[in-house]
Write an enzyme that holds these catalytic residues in place. Structure first.
Site, short mmCIF file in Angstrom:
data_model
loop_
_atom_site.label_atom_id
_atom_site.label_comp_id
_atom_site.label_asym_id
_atom_site.label_seq_id
_atom_site.Cartn_x
_atom_site.Cartn_y
_atom_site.Cartn_z
N ASP A 179 43.54 43.38 46.55
CA ASP A 179 43.20 44.16 47.51
C ASP A 179 44.45 44.04 48.64
O ASP A 179 44.35 43.20 49.52
CB ASP A 179 42.09 43.42 48.21
CG ASP A 179 40.86 43.81 47.41
OD1 ASP A 179 40.96 44.71 46.50
OD2 ASP A 179 39.79 43.41 47.69
N ASN B 258 39.65 45.50 43.35
CA ASN B 258 38.73 46.42 43.36
C ASN B 258 39.14 47.62 44.48
O ASN B 258 38.72 48.82 44.32
CB ASN B 258 37.25 46.04 43.41
CG ASN B 258 37.13 45.44 45.00
OD1 ASN B 258 37.76 44.33 45.08
ND2 ASN B 258 36.16 45.89 45.84
N HIS C 3 41.81 38.57 40.65
CA HIS C 3 41.17 39.06 41.90
C HIS C 3 39.65 38.49 42.14
O HIS C 3 39.54 37.73 43.23
CB HIS C 3 41.10 40.44 42.26
CG HIS C 3 40.54 41.00 43.33
ND1 HIS C 3 41.19 40.55 44.70
CD2 HIS C 3 39.39 41.62 43.79
CE1 HIS C 3 40.57 41.07 45.48
NE2 HIS C 3 39.53 41.67 45.14
N HIS D 16 29.39 38.43 46.90
CA HIS D 16 29.92 38.68 45.44
C HIS D 16 29.48 37.60 44.50
O HIS D 16 30.30 37.45 43.24
CB HIS D 16 31.54 38.64 45.40
CG HIS D 16 32.08 39.82 46.32
ND1 HIS D 16 32.02 41.04 46.14
CD2 HIS D 16 32.99 39.53 47.54
CE1 HIS D 16 32.38 41.81 47.05
NE2 HIS D 16 33.06 40.96 47.89
N VAL E 58 36.59 37.14 47.62
CA VAL E 58 35.50 36.65 48.63
C VAL E 58 36.17 36.43 49.87
O VAL E 58 37.14 35.55 49.79
CB VAL E 58 34.73 35.55 48.06
CG1 VAL E 58 33.84 34.83 49.11
CG2 VAL E 58 34.00 35.86 46.72
N HIS E 59 36.02 37.23 50.91
CA HIS E 59 36.84 37.04 52.28
C HIS E 59 36.51 35.78 52.94
O HIS E 59 35.87 35.64 53.91
CB HIS E 59 36.26 38.10 53.18
CG HIS E 59 36.44 39.42 52.59
ND1 HIS E 59 36.08 40.67 52.82
CD2 HIS E 59 37.33 39.87 51.31
CE1 HIS E 59 36.55 41.57 52.18
NE2 HIS E 59 37.18 41.18 51.28
#
Length: 435
Positions: free
Chosen positions: A182, A215, A299, A309, A339-340
């Site tokens: 990302d 993604n 990722h 997620h 995952v942020h």
């Protein structure tokens, strides 16, 4: 460029309304959890539109002693790099290739790709891309042996938080930048790839950036654009050929006693796949006497106690397919994004603490526009050691063949705060983990 961007933006709105846009791109919006309000992108325009001036310059390692220099020009220019060890003195030059790509109504600039070397380790080189009137850049090659420092950021994007993260990293004396997917968050809006390249150029032109896809790099639209990873593969050429891979989506390389493996969460990974078979061969070639550390980047995380997620194939099925390979090879660390938020697990295997398993770390908190994933499962699993939903970056300092320090720096009040830190011992030096 502005007209094209505007037309493309309007076209995408129509696509989204019609439900034609490939859903993978927008899965972050439908995962069943609420993100904080998104932050707008920081768009970085071209300084010299329509010229052959180099922009979006970034470098990546190729083999033991070479570097790939990549850049874009908006008009035709020679794919030549002049370089040397003194400012303004370019004793050597190399010529590479030029390409471009189309995506819907967008057509990229001239993408130049030149491999230079052989280069000396731990040495500053000065270089110039394309025409003789171009600006001078410089980079430092990684060391040939320990110690080595990696800066690690996932889900970078291009927001004010991104700028803060990059600013913090610029103050660190690191040797290599690693990004587990990302990158630009262009999400089919191709001019945002150009903006991202300009945003990261100050750092990406000075130290090698080694990346894998996430993604948001897929950018596949049914009927309208059926090829995945078009922009990513065209713009971020990684050294997959040198590692025996047949795809830019997964590869490996050695640097200063560390074997780094970049895996592709969004390409086939089952035991019959080319990626699985390549990984099996690659791990079988590792000489722990020469590279006592093995670090893997993916990722989609295999371990995750965040509510974001959960239940995705790229995490569950890839873990089921490949975890045994990594465990048997005694991989030391697995770094993930997606995952942020930040989370560090203990050494783990098959969902349980295991002293011979990898340390799994999620670091998808670079500065993306979608916001943080702030909700965690409770109670916290015993294998989850530290977790926090803040933007930040990681630093892995591999001191020698046996010890390395991992530190996560939280971005708070625009200052880099060291929030989590641990010393690691390489599994290759642990008698209890000898195969």
């Amino acid at each position: 460029m502005g007209v094209v961007e505007g037309r493309l933006g309007g076209f995408l709105i129509v696509l989204t309304i019609m439900g034609l846009a490939f859903p993978v791109f927008f899965n972050a919006l439908v995962q069943g959890y609420n993100r904080p309000p998104p932050r707008k992108n920081v768009y970085v325009p071209s300084d010299d539109p329509g010229s052959d001036s180099p922009q979006q310059v970034h470098i990546s390692t190729v083999g033991a002693d070479k570097m790939r220099v990549s850049w874009i020009t908006e008009s035709p220019s020679s794919a030549t790099v002049e370089y040397g060890t003194s400012p303004g003195a370019y004793e050597q030059s190399a010529t590479g290739s030029t390409s471009s790509y189309k995506y819907l109504m967008y057509e990229s600039g001239e993408i130049h790709d030149v491999v230079i070397g052989p280069l000396k380790p731990n040495t500053v080189y000065y270089y110039r891309c394309g025409s003789n009137s171009g600006p001078e850049f410089s980079f430092k090659t990684p060391p040939a042996s320990f110690p080595i420092t990696f800066a690690v950021v996932g889900d970078l994007g291009q927001t004010e938080w991104t700028k803060s993260t990059l600013d913090h990293i610029s103050k660190v004396n690191y040797d290599m930048f690693m990004l587990p997917g990302d990158l630009s968050y262009a999400d089919v809006d191709q001019p945002l790839w150009d903006s991202f390249g300009r945003l990261v150029q100050p750092l990406a032109s000075q130290r090698p950036w080694m990346v894998t896809q996430g993604n948001h790099e897929i950018e596949k639209i049914p009927v309208l654009h059926t090829h995945a990873f078009t922009a990513y593969n065209a713009r971020w050429h990684m050294p997959y050929e040198e590692s025996g891979s047949d795809s830019n989506l997964y590869y490996s390389f050695d640097v200063a006693g560390v074997h780094v493996i970049m895996l592709g969460s969004y390409t086939d990974f089952d035991p019959s796949s080319a990626q699985y078979q390549w990984l099996q061969v690659d791990l079988g070639k590792v000489d722990r006497g020469r590279t006592p550390w093995i670090v893997v980047l993916i990722h989609a995380p295999w371990y995750n106690s965040n509510k974001a997620h959960q239940g995705e194939s790229e995490s569950i099925d890839m873990k089921d397919a490949m975890e045994d390979l990594l465990y048997q090879a005694r991989v030391d660390v697995v770094l993930a994004g997606h995952v942020h938020a930040y989370e560090r697990f203990t050494r783990v295997y098959k969902d349980e603490a295991n002293n011979c398993g990898p340390v799994h770390i999620t670091i998808g908190d670079g500065g993306n526009r979608e916001g943080l994933a702030s909700k965690y499962k409770n109670p916290q699993p015993k294998i989850s050691v530290f977790r926090e939903a803040s933007f930040g970056h990681g630093q892995l300092v591999v001191a020698n063949a046996t010890h390395a320090q991992w530190t996560w720096h939280r971005n708070e009040d625009d200052e880099a705060v060291a929030s989590d830190s641990i010393w690691l011992t390489s599994l290759s030096s642990d008698p209890a983990c000898k195969n």
